[in-house]
Enzyme design. Structure first.
Site, short mmCIF file in Angstrom:
data_model
loop_
_atom_site.label_atom_id
_atom_site.label_comp_id
_atom_site.label_asym_id
_atom_site.label_seq_id
_atom_site.Cartn_x
_atom_site.Cartn_y
_atom_site.Cartn_z
N GLN B 33 100.66 67.16 25.72
CA GLN B 33 100.28 67.60 26.97
C GLN B 33 99.11 68.31 27.19
OE1 GLN B 33 102.05 66.86 29.74
NE2 GLN B 33 103.89 65.88 28.94
N ARG B 42 89.53 63.71 33.58
CA ARG B 42 90.93 63.69 34.26
C ARG B 42 91.14 64.68 34.95
NH1 ARG B 42 95.89 65.52 32.45
NH2 ARG B 42 97.77 64.08 32.77
N GLY B 66 106.48 61.90 36.95
CA GLY B 66 106.12 62.24 35.67
C GLY B 66 105.48 63.53 35.45
N GLU B 88 110.58 64.83 35.71
CA GLU B 88 109.99 64.42 34.55
C GLU B 88 111.21 64.29 33.55
OE1 GLU B 88 107.40 64.58 32.50
OE2 GLU B 88 108.49 64.28 30.69
N GLU B 117 113.96 56.56 37.98
CA GLU B 117 114.88 55.38 38.36
C GLU B 117 116.50 56.03 38.66
OE1 GLU B 117 112.75 55.20 35.91
OE2 GLU B 117 111.53 53.74 36.23
N GLU B 131 99.93 60.83 37.55
CA GLU B 131 99.04 60.03 36.54
C GLU B 131 99.65 59.38 35.73
OE1 GLU B 131 97.25 61.23 32.81
OE2 GLU B 131 97.83 59.16 33.44
N GLU B 140 102.07 51.39 28.34
CA GLU B 140 103.07 52.02 28.86
C GLU B 140 104.07 51.67 29.93
OE1 GLU B 140 102.18 56.34 28.83
OE2 GLU B 140 100.47 56.08 27.59
#
Lengths: 371, 371
Positions: B33, B42, B66, B88, B117, B131, B140
């Site tokens: 992270q 970013r 996320g 998350e 989901e 992001e 990914e």
């Protein structure tokens, strides 16, 4: 799923897909097989164990657990085995099958792709041969699969190759302590700047993450064992055996949780006690009723020129401790499997250091992760 | 499991445990992270996108897909959001929850641990921020989860942050071709000795493994894309867009399989065409009915001092091809997901090189793996 002699489910009920993603997949690569096949000490030991004890193989039925490229199965056939079952969980089995054919032993060696716990053999066997040893012997927990195979498929008078295994530890010195401490300090220093900058430029205070970050990095840099190829002169005290395994009788329970009390006397002059080195050896002795004619040993002890791909596992202390020749330590050693991944291990060293006079120097307790 | 607008099951029916072992687990580490949070380009882009467009956030409901450490959720709250749902999948959610608290926005930000989901929100949202971009944008396959979130939880007039994304390729030169070729040659040479020695010392002919070993090593050294931080002067021809994505309307089908015909003229003088560089950019434009006041761009194009942790993906040719200024290429670009792992990609470049006169120079077709 195969039975096991003590009621512990093989593979600890781990999902097969997860086990493949975490563990088996590396063994499907030829590059990895080649690394192991290029380990001359490993190759010599198994080669000599088989060909100097042909009486154990000629006319016999053999099971090779985790055949990989098929090498042990092919040697068994070349040593005169009547039939060899070579079991391999990954697609490496296809390459083993090809090698068996091109080396002219396909009438003897049957390669079976599948996990040892799941496959069914048409008969029991006289010999189970396997190269199952991981770092510090038990990393990977592959011996569980060998035990499962033995309990299901070995004839009552059958033999195990190897027949015995031992785990050793010794106090060591190592420059790695300095290196890892520098890396850890640099990471923590960098974190400190990161927290300042994120607060200054982005208005978010990450300070509450400092403790978990420190724990994570400490575990990574300072509490995880390292692979290393120790030189014998880095061993500063008498090595001690912490576990002995009879491959014919050991159960999974015997290796789930280890505990041993050992002692070691410092043999090096005024030196730095930086932690412990751990390694193993295995022996090919056959069994009492049917011994080897030539007993072979495969050792992974620190060696100047007979190093193996296993190296040793190194468990480092921060800070290291100055010791003198004659100082002695008593160590309580504990080892368990990781809850998150049964193929990884956690160890603990509870150590009491004394001078030769008996005067207490220091005690400590440290936990390590074998990842 | 969440619905999806086009009938494709989210996460492609991959087992959750396997997906965790292969993919999610890295994101549970604070070190990882921190790497992303230390990427100034970013951070600046998302920070400016939010705070220079507060009208999109003030009094609004936001979903952060996320959330990781929670940074975007915290910024959204600081920009005046009424409510932020921060989802998350990993245990990083616990750290995000802690950060939300110590930064005083716990009355606004609700951290939910779970996969996008699977989770259920109490209401639809005005903004989805995420992001989600991997190497070369789609590695990914995280955008699938953002699409799922959008289809389930975004209000009909809601906006996406970012709103648009583009993938670019350009012909490049790179010293990596020499390095990788040397590594490959050394591995193959070493294999050759290995086969000889295994036959000589151990009586087993490994020659039949030469072809699969070569395939495996060729794939690893020569056919797998590399992470690299390209310098702009390594870009030897005009970059071209191979994919444009409107994050408000894109479906998973739109990104499952890519195909584009592009052309590029060599802009560098007499140079080595070593392959292609691939990168992406994203934009924060809001939507037609509710545009951004200040459009922000986050680009990962080769840059002297504005490099990002994404670098670029580099697809190398062996051998490289000598080209001159004015030579031009037409390229058919194809991209699909790996069958073994939907989060990995396979690409193909079918390239025709011509001189400026039109005379054909060379054509080739090469497939690469993005691992």
């Amino acid at each position: 799923m195969g039975s096991s002699s003590n009621g512990v489910a093989p593979n600890n009920n781990v999902d097969k897909g997860v086990d493949y993603a975490n563990y088996f997949c590396t063994y499907a690569f030829l590059y990895h097989q080649k690394e192991m096949l290029s380990d001359r000490v490993r190759m010599e030991a198994y080669y000599n164990a088989i060909f100097q004890n042909k009486h154990h193989f000629t006319g016999k039925t053999v099971l090779d657990v985790g055949t990989g490229s098929g090498i042990l199965a092919i040697w068994s056939a070349q040593a005169g085995a009547k039939k060899v079952y070579a079991v391999e969980a990954t697609k490496m089995a296809e390459h083993a099958r090809e090698l068996v054919k091109t080396n002219g032993v396909e009438h003897v060696v049957e390669v079976i792709e599948g996990s040892m716990e799941d496959v069914t053999l048409p008969e029991k066997v006289d010999v189970i041969i396997s190269e199952w040893m991981g770092y510090f012997l038990l990393r990977e927990s592959m011996f569980d699969s060998v035990i499962c195979a033995r309990d299901r498929w070995l004839n009552p008078d059958g033999i195990m190759y190897p027949s015995h295994a031992r785990m050793w530890v010794a106090p060591i010195r190592s420059g790695l302590v300095d290196q890892k401490k520098i890396d850890y300090d640099r990471t923590m220093d960098d974190w400190s700047h990161f927290v300042d900058e994120t607060k200054t430029f982005y208005g978010v205070d990450m300070g509450s993450l400092t403790k978990p970050f420190t724990d994570e990095q400490r575990k990574y840099y300072l509490e995880t064992s390292l692979w290393n190829n120790l030189h014998p002169n880095q061993v500063i005290g008498k090595p001690a055996v912490i576990k002995e395994i009879d491959c014919l009788t050991a159960s999974v329970n015997d290796i789930l949780s280890l505990q041993a009390n050992i002692s070691s006397i410092i043999t090096a002059e005024n030196t730095r006690f930086c932690g412990f080195g751990g390694w193993f050896d295995v022996h090919f002795r056959g069994r009492k009723e049917n011994p080897a004619k030539h007993e072979i040993e495969l050792t992974t002890a620190p060696s100047e020129d007979l190093g193996t791909h296993w190296g040793q596992q190194v468990f480092l202390l921060y800070p290291s401790i100055r010791v003198s020749q004659g100082d002695n330590m008593s160590v309580n050693f504990l080892m368990n499997r990781s809850k998150e991944n049964h193929r990884l291990l956690e160890v603990e060293f509870d150590c009491e250091l004394r001078q030769s006079s008996g005067k207490s120097l220091q005690s400590f307790s440290k936990k390590f992760y074998i990842e």
